[in-house]
Design a protein around this motif. Structure first.
Motif, PDB file in Angstrom:
ATOM      1  N   ASP A   1       0.862  -1.188   0.000  1.00  0.00           N
ATOM      2  CA  ASP A   1       0.000   0.000   0.000  1.00  0.00           C
ATOM      3  C   ASP A   1       0.897   1.237   0.000  1.00  0.00           C
TER       4      ASP A   1
ATOM      5  N   ARG B   1      -0.339   4.417  -0.677  1.00  0.00           N
ATOM      6  CA  ARG B   1      -1.148   5.644  -0.612  1.00  0.00           C
ATOM      7  C   ARG B   1      -0.517   6.658   0.346  1.00  0.00           C
ATOM      8  N   ASP B   2      -0.426   7.897  -0.119  1.00  0.00           N
ATOM      9  CA  ASP B   2       0.112   9.028   0.651  1.00  0.00           C
ATOM     10  C   ASP B   2       1.590   8.864   1.035  1.00  0.00           C
ATOM     11  N   GLN B   3       2.278   7.979   0.369  1.00  0.00           N
ATOM     12  CA  GLN B   3       3.688   7.742   0.685  1.00  0.00           C
ATOM     13  C   GLN B   3       4.596   8.503  -0.280  1.00  0.00           C
TER      14      GLN B   3
ATOM     15  N   LEU C   1      -1.363   4.347  -7.950  1.00  0.00           N
ATOM     16  CA  LEU C   1      -1.745   3.717  -6.678  1.00  0.00           C
ATOM     17  C   LEU C   1      -1.871   4.718  -5.535  1.00  0.00           C
ATOM     18  N   GLY C   2      -1.707   5.996  -5.844  1.00  0.00           N
ATOM     19  CA  GLY C   2      -1.985   7.025  -4.847  1.00  0.00           C
ATOM     20  C   GLY C   2      -0.806   7.480  -4.022  1.00  0.00           C
TER      21      GLY C   2
END
Lengths: 292, 322
Positions: B65, B67-69, B103-104
């Motif tokens: 995941d 996201r936001d990374q 993937l964000g």
């Protein structure tokens, strides 16, 4: 005469100087010794160069060396650059002498006694003469072409004002080392001319730097011819700049038309500085050395 | 913003727990994956295949995941020779960028510090990386980035690293599948040599050779623990790698969050026994990742159907997988 090729680069450098007086490799980053040295050479005589020297002079470490940047307490090759700049500016004081002393005691680890002993009794085949002493990028590592070449420039300039036998010995040994590690094709790789028994190819930038360390050495002749063949074709701006500087210092005329870049090419400010240094009206002559 | 030494530990804070662990800390901690490590192997016969689709599949199957990374894509960019295939292909880099954006990830940066040639942008140009849209805005030359120290690196008291790498939440090793004349193989773990700044340690990064190549590989992977691997084995390199070898198509992408498991899988595809590769042996013994086949959950293609022996130089013939 300031031509447009040089003028563009001088303008970039003046605008890119950091508030602390140094230059980064890329605009907006912290000041590093190496681009600051080249910026100061290029703009020598201007207040910008004075600010640059004030900054990096203050970075000297207790062992007499200079770190690559203020925040990295590493003793290394930047010391040679600072001494070359100090010499140019006539700033010969205790700081300078400590720097010279540091370079005189610094040796690539391949020259350590035990390694020479192993080579002597045939247990290892280093493929080079380990009695010859060069300089490393960083204390405690092996010697390489580039830091050796820079140190030869610094020490030859020091020899002109301090003609001590210790300087002569290291200069001659360093020059001999460069000649010893020359590749079969006549140029230089980064260090050794071969790995695992296989010949290494040489590179334009390392060849140019070795030629800077071998100014006024007759043995450099064939390598100069090789560098001349590279100049029109090498795709690297940095390599073209170094070859241009080396050839000019060896008295070879380099028509400006051979250098295709009229405007700013690389975002790397050190490359911009080297291009300015090597242009026909540039300050490449500050790297000129006499035979020691 | 510049990170000073005294600022580093508070700044790294949570990142330290996930992304950095010094030698002493890790040695006393059993932090190898608790269960089998998933490694995804997908076929790709050409760089014009839909690589983004394949990478997306690998990332999803590994449950990553982002996201936001802040994601740092770290390709293997050493130098350019038109007669061979030294570097991670631009198509793989472009596809990975597209996937992590989709993937964000909050930010996706491409960064590399070539180990040999000093003119990073010249290699970037020759390797055609500038064909990636807005590449210059995305790229950081890790050889010349601002740096900060990390305490303890093998027997060194400290080692300097680029702030871009230290600040990343995830470092994606976009490695090339190659043999290596000192390490046996160079894959996702060895690729982290490019995180060591040349502006501090020189070109080549001789400090790592003095520390020891296997030791340095392991230490780098202890420091940058929040990582993911995508190995470009579409066309790898055999023989006298990592520079003077010859192209060797393996027609695969190999992916996973356990870099040791990914490298072990690549070795098996290359016909190399990972248990005999020094840095993998050290990684396994140090609980850095899973190397044994029984501890790797193979997904996608079967290794037995993909194995293609990479030619090995004389000194590494003993590494051949039986």
């Amino acid at each position: 005469m300031v031509d447009s090729y040089l003028g563009v680069r001088l303008d970039i450098l003046r605008r890119a100087q950091n508030p602390d007086g140094g230059w980064s490799y890329y605009t907006g980053k912290q000041s590093w010794l190496e681009p600051t040295f080249y910026g100061a050479l290029v703009l020598h005589g201007e207040p910008a160069a004075d600010r640059a020297w004030s900054l990096i002079k203050s970075w000297q470490q207790p062992d007499g060396s200079w770190p690559p940047t203020a925040d990295a307490a590493i003793s290394g090759w930047g010391t040679a650059l600072c001494l070359t700049l100090a010499h140019l500016r006539g700033d010969i004081d205790g700081t300078y002498m400590k720097g010279v002393a540091y370079l005189l005691k610094t040796v690539g680890t391949e020259s350590e006694l035990w390694r020479r002993a192993l080579a002597k009794i045939g247990l290892v085949n280093p493929g080079r003469d380990l009695s010859l002493k060069g300089w490393p990028w960083k204390d405690g590592t092996s010697s390489w072409v580039e830091p050796t070449a820079h140190t030869l420039i610094a020490l030859k300039k020091a020899y002109a004002i301090l003609p001590a036998p210790e300087l002569t010995e290291r200069i001659h040994s360093g020059e001999a080392l460069l000649l010893d590690v020359r590749c079969k094709d006549g140029g230089w790789n980064y260090g050794s001319p071969w790995t695992l028994g296989e010949d290494q190819r040489s590179y334009p930038e390392t060849t140019a730097l070795a030629l800077l360390g071998l100014q006024r050495r007759a043995e450099a002749g064939s390598s100069i011819e090789l560098a001349k063949t590279w100049l029109p074709d090498t795709p690297s701006s940095l390599a073209r700049a170094w070859i241009t500087i080396a050839l000019r210092l060896h008295g070879v005329e380099v028509p400006d038309t051979l250098n295709p870049l009229k405007g700013p090419g690389s975002p790397d400010l050190m490359v911009v500085a080297l291009e300015a240094l090597g242009s026909a009206g540039g300050n490449y002559r500050f790297l000129k050395t006499e035979k020691a | 913003m510049k990170i000073r030494r005294r600022d580093f530990f508070p700044l790294a804070g949570a990142g330290l727990l996930a992304g950095y662990a010094g030698w002493e800390g890790v040695r006393s901690r059993r932090n190898a994956p608790a269960g089998p490590s998933p490694v995804v192997v997908v076929k790709a016969s050409s760089y014009s295949d839909d690589l983004a689709q394949r990478i997306l599949r690998g990332v999803r199957e590994c449950g990553l995941d982002v996201r936001d990374q802040k994601v740092l894509l770290k390709p293997n960019l050493v130098e350019f020779d038109p007669n061979t295939c030294i570097n991670t292909d631009v198509a793989v880099v472009a596809a990975a960028y597209e996937v992590f954006r989709a993937l964000g990830a909050a930010e996706v940066i491409i960064g590399e510090g070539p180990g040999h040639r000093r003119d990073t942008y010249s290699i970037v140009e020759m390797a055609r990386y500038r064909e990636i849209s807005k590449f210059d805005d995305l790229f950081v030359d890790l050889n010349r980035d601002d740096v900060s120290p990390v305490m303890k690196f093998a027997d060194r008291a400290e080692m300097y690293f680029p702030n871009t790498a230290l600040r990343a939440d995830l470092v994606v090793s976009l490695a090339k599948m190659k043999t290596h004349h000192w390490a046996g193989a160079t894959l996702s773990m060895k690729n982290f040599f490019g995180l060591v700044p040349g502006s501090v340690y020189g070109w080549p990064k001789n400090e790592l050779h003095h520390i020891g190549i296997p030791e340095s590989i392991v230490e780098l992977n202890r420091i940058f623990r929040r990582s993911f691997a995508i190995v470009d084995g579409i066309v790898g390199m055999e023989g006298n790698g990592p520079i003077q070898g010859t192209p060797k198509p393996a027609n695969v992408l190999v992916m996973g969050s356990d870099l040791a498991a990914v490298d072990a899988t690549c070795c098996r595809i290359m016909g190399i026994d990972p248990a005999k590769v020094e840095y993998l042996r050290m990684a396994s013994e140090g609980n850095l990742g899973n190397v044994e086949e029984s501890h790797i959950e193979q997904r996608g293609e079967k290794i037995s159907e993909l194995r293609t022996n990479f030619a090995l130089i004389e000194s590494f013939r003993g590494l051949r997988l039986s």
